[in-house]
Design an enzyme around this catalytic site. Structure first.
Site, PDB file in Angstrom:
ATOM      1  N   MET A  96       0.713  -1.216  -0.064  1.00  0.00           N
ATOM      2  CA  MET A  96       0.018   0.222  -0.151  1.00  0.00           C
ATOM      3  C   MET A  96       0.960   1.274   0.005  1.00  0.00           C
ATOM      4  O   MET A  96       0.252   2.279   0.221  1.00  0.00           O
ATOM      5  CB  MET A  96      -0.922  -0.123   1.130  1.00  0.00           C
ATOM      6  CG  MET A  96      -1.908  -1.042   1.229  1.00  0.00           C
ATOM      7  SD  MET A  96      -3.338  -1.010   2.126  1.00  0.00           S
ATOM      8  CE  MET A  96      -2.902  -0.462   3.695  1.00  0.00           C
ATOM      9  N   GLY A  97       2.287   1.155  -0.450  1.00  0.00           N
ATOM     10  CA  GLY A  97       3.036   2.382  -0.495  1.00  0.00           C
ATOM     11  C   GLY A  97       3.485   2.510   0.908  1.00  0.00           C
ATOM     12  O   GLY A  97       3.478   1.704   1.826  1.00  0.00           O
ATOM     13  N   HIS A 154       9.217   1.207   3.363  1.00  0.00           N
ATOM     14  CA  HIS A 154      10.114   1.091   4.380  1.00  0.00           C
ATOM     15  C   HIS A 154      11.059  -0.005   4.081  1.00  0.00           C
ATOM     16  O   HIS A 154      10.785  -0.895   3.287  1.00  0.00           O
ATOM     17  CB  HIS A 154       9.455   1.137   5.668  1.00  0.00           C
ATOM     18  CG  HIS A 154       8.340   0.174   6.123  1.00  0.00           C
ATOM     19  ND1 HIS A 154       8.738  -1.412   6.099  1.00  0.00           N
ATOM     20  CD2 HIS A 154       7.006   0.081   6.265  1.00  0.00           C
ATOM     21  CE1 HIS A 154       7.684  -1.844   6.358  1.00  0.00           C
ATOM     22  NE2 HIS A 154       6.765  -1.219   6.517  1.00  0.00           N
ATOM     23  N   HIS A 165       9.355  -3.702   3.243  1.00  0.00           N
ATOM     24  CA  HIS A 165       9.010  -3.694   1.887  1.00  0.00           C
ATOM     25  C   HIS A 165      10.123  -4.197   1.109  1.00  0.00           C
ATOM     26  O   HIS A 165      10.239  -5.106   0.257  1.00  0.00           O
ATOM     27  CB  HIS A 165       8.385  -2.504   1.433  1.00  0.00           C
ATOM     28  CG  HIS A 165       6.991  -2.147   2.191  1.00  0.00           C
ATOM     29  ND1 HIS A 165       6.902  -0.994   2.617  1.00  0.00           N
ATOM     30  CD2 HIS A 165       5.894  -2.824   2.015  1.00  0.00           C
ATOM     31  CE1 HIS A 165       5.463  -0.809   3.184  1.00  0.00           C
ATOM     32  NE2 HIS A 165       4.997  -2.069   2.942  1.00  0.00           N
ATOM     33  N   GLN A 185     -10.269  -2.574   2.600  1.00  0.00           N
ATOM     34  CA  GLN A 185      -9.649  -3.419   3.907  1.00  0.00           C
ATOM     35  C   GLN A 185      -9.748  -2.241   4.983  1.00  0.00           C
ATOM     36  O   GLN A 185      -9.452  -2.563   6.053  1.00  0.00           O
ATOM     37  CB  GLN A 185      -8.207  -3.859   3.665  1.00  0.00           C
ATOM     38  CG  GLN A 185      -7.192  -2.836   3.354  1.00  0.00           C
ATOM     39  CD  GLN A 185      -6.038  -3.654   2.876  1.00  0.00           C
ATOM     40  OE1 GLN A 185      -5.896  -4.172   1.828  1.00  0.00           O
ATOM     41  NE2 GLN A 185      -5.029  -3.830   3.824  1.00  0.00           N
ATOM     42  N   ASP A 241       2.755  -8.997   9.522  1.00  0.00           N
ATOM     43  CA  ASP A 241       1.358  -9.309   9.357  1.00  0.00           C
ATOM     44  C   ASP A 241       0.879 -10.896   9.194  1.00  0.00           C
ATOM     45  O   ASP A 241       0.787 -11.229   8.305  1.00  0.00           O
ATOM     46  CB  ASP A 241       0.781  -8.545   7.990  1.00  0.00           C
ATOM     47  CG  ASP A 241       0.882  -7.226   8.032  1.00  0.00           C
ATOM     48  OD1 ASP A 241      -0.014  -6.403   8.723  1.00  0.00           O
ATOM     49  OD2 ASP A 241       1.936  -6.599   7.662  1.00  0.00           O
ATOM     50  N   VAL A 273      11.221  -6.951   9.556  1.00  0.00           N
ATOM     51  CA  VAL A 273      12.182  -5.983   9.713  1.00  0.00           C
ATOM     52  C   VAL A 273      12.045  -5.079  10.985  1.00  0.00           C
ATOM     53  O   VAL A 273      10.970  -4.588  10.920  1.00  0.00           O
ATOM     54  CB  VAL A 273      12.753  -5.354   8.409  1.00  0.00           C
ATOM     55  CG1 VAL A 273      13.803  -4.401   8.389  1.00  0.00           C
ATOM     56  CG2 VAL A 273      13.023  -6.086   7.410  1.00  0.00           C
TER      57      VAL A 273
HETATM   58  O1  PAF Z   1       0.016  -5.714   3.573  1.00  0.00           O
HETATM   59  C1  PAF Z   1      -0.495  -4.955   2.964  1.00  0.00           C
HETATM   60  O2  PAF Z   1       0.135  -3.717   2.841  1.00  0.00           O
HETATM   61  C2  PAF Z   1      -1.804  -4.939   2.290  1.00  0.00           C
HETATM   62  O3  PAF Z   1      -2.762  -5.444   3.230  1.00  0.00           O
HETATM   63  C3  PAF Z   1      -1.797  -5.754   0.943  1.00  0.00           C
HETATM   64  C4  PAF Z   1      -1.525  -7.159   0.963  1.00  0.00           C
HETATM   65  C5  PAF Z   1      -1.018  -4.945  -0.107  1.00  0.00           C
HETATM   66  C6  PAF Z   1      -3.145  -5.917   0.448  1.00  0.00           C
HETATM   67  O4  PAF Z   1      -3.834  -4.460   0.321  1.00  0.00           O
END
Ligand code: PAF
Length: 280
Positions: free
Chosen positions: A30-31, A34, A37, A61, A150, A176
C-alpha cells in the site's frame, strides 16, 4: 522501471514475460515503503526474473472509522526507491477500474479472519483477500512476497491460494525492525516523539516471551500475564489483544508445545500497531 496503471496492460505484460519463460515475482503493497517492503523486493529480485511491485491503498480493507483517508502516501519517494532497487514494474492500479460500479464479488476465507485482528477489524481480511485475489489474477505471479509482521494476513492469503488452487507460491519473510526492536510499519509515521519512545515496549514484551520459554516456562497463561504487566508499565500503550496461538490454526494455546505464535495489537495514542514472534 515501467509504470503500469491499466489492468489489461498489467495482465498482458505478465503473460508475455511468462511466455518467454520468465519467473514473475510480486510484492503487493500500500506504499509508504520502508525497509520491510524493500527486504521483500530484494528477495523477489533474488528468486525471480521479473519483479512487479504494486502500490494500492485498498479502500475495501479499511472500516469507515479507520485511517484510509490519512494513510501515508508518498508516491514520488516510493517510485525512486523502487527504481533504485531495480524493480521492473511498478503497478498502480486504478481504484475505479479495480472496483467499478456494480462490483459485487468478494473473496472470503472462513474462520481464520475471525481470530486475532479480526475481532476488532471484522471486515478487514475480506478486503485483503479480495484485493490480493484480484491482483494475483492480473499479475499472475509465480511467487508473491509478504512480511511476517502481518502474520495473520500471510496465513490467510496462503490459505486462499491453496483453497482456490492459485498457481502462486506465497513466501513469508521475517519482520524487519528498527534499532530498538520496533517492527517497521508504514503506520509508525503517525507516532509523535513520546509515542515513538513508548512503542518498543511491544517488542520487549515479545522478546520476554522468547526468554521465558527458553528458561523452561511452559504455562502460556503465566507468560502472557508477565507480558501484560510489562506492557502495562507503559502508560501510553493500550493493548487491543495479546494472544498465544498455534501458528497454523491461529487457535489459542494454553500449554507450550511445538511452535507458538505470540501476537499482539496495541494502540499507542490513536495508532494501532501489530507485532508477533514465533517461539519454539
Ligand atoms: O499488507 C499490505 O500492505 C496490504 O494488506 C496488501 C497485502 C498490499 C493488500 O492491500
Amino acid at each position: 522501471m515501467r509504470e503500469i496503471k491499466r489492468l489489461r496492460e498489467m495482465y498482458l505484460y505478465s503473460l508475455k514475460a511468462k511466455s518467454h519463460g520468465k519467473k514473475v515475482g510480486f510484492v503487493p503493497t500500500m506504499g509508504a515503503l520502508h525497509e520491510g517492503h524493500l527486504s521483500l523486493v530484494e528477495e523477489a529480485k533474488r528468486r525471480c526474473d521479473i519483479v512487479v511491485v504494486s502500490i494500492f491503498v485498498n479502500p475495501l480493507q479499511f472500516a469507515p472509522s479507520e485511517d484510509f483517508a490519512r494513510y501515508p502516501r508518498n508516491l514520488r519517494r516510493d517510485r525512486q526507491l523502487l527504481k533504485n532497487f531495480g524493480v521492473d514494474v511498478l503497478f498502480l492500479p486504478d481504484a475505479g477500474q479495480l472496483y467499478p460500479p456494480g462490483f459485487k464479488t468478494f473473496v472470503e476465507v472462513e474462520s481464520l479472519p475471525k481470530k486475532m485482528c479480526g475481532r476488532t477489524r471484522p471486515t478487514h481480511f475480506r478486503g485483503v483477500t479480495t484485493v490480493v485475489a484480484k491482483l494475483f489474477s492480473l499479475v499472475n505471479p509465480d511467487l508473491a512476497f509478504f512480511g511476517e509482521k502481518d502474520f495473520q494476513q500471510q496465513r490467510i492469503i496462503r490459505q486462499m491460494a491453496a483453497d482456490l488452487n492459485l498457481p502462486v507460491e506465497v513466501v513469508a519473510l521475517p519482520t524487519v525492525r528498527e534499532f530498538d526492536g520496533l517492527a517497521m510499519s508504514s503506520r509508525n509515521a503517525y507516532l509523535n516523539p513520546r509515542e515513538r519512545k513508548a512503542a518498543p515496549v511491544l517488542y520487549r514484551a515479545l522478546s520476554l516471551a522468547q526468554r521465558e520459554v527458553q528458561g523452561g516456562e511452559r504455562d502460556v497463561n503465566k507468560i502472557l500475564f508477565r507480558l501484560r504487566s510489562l506492557i502495562g508499565s507503559e502508560p501510553l500503550v493500550r493493548l487491543d489483544y495479546l494472544l498465544a496461538v498455534d501458528p497454523e490454526t491461529l487457535q489459542e494455546v494454553k500449554q507450550f508445545k511445538g511452535k507458538v505464535l505470540f501476537a499482539l495489537a496495541a494502540y499507542i495514542g490513536k495508532t494501532r500497531l501489530i507485532d508477533n514472534v514465533v517461539v519454539g
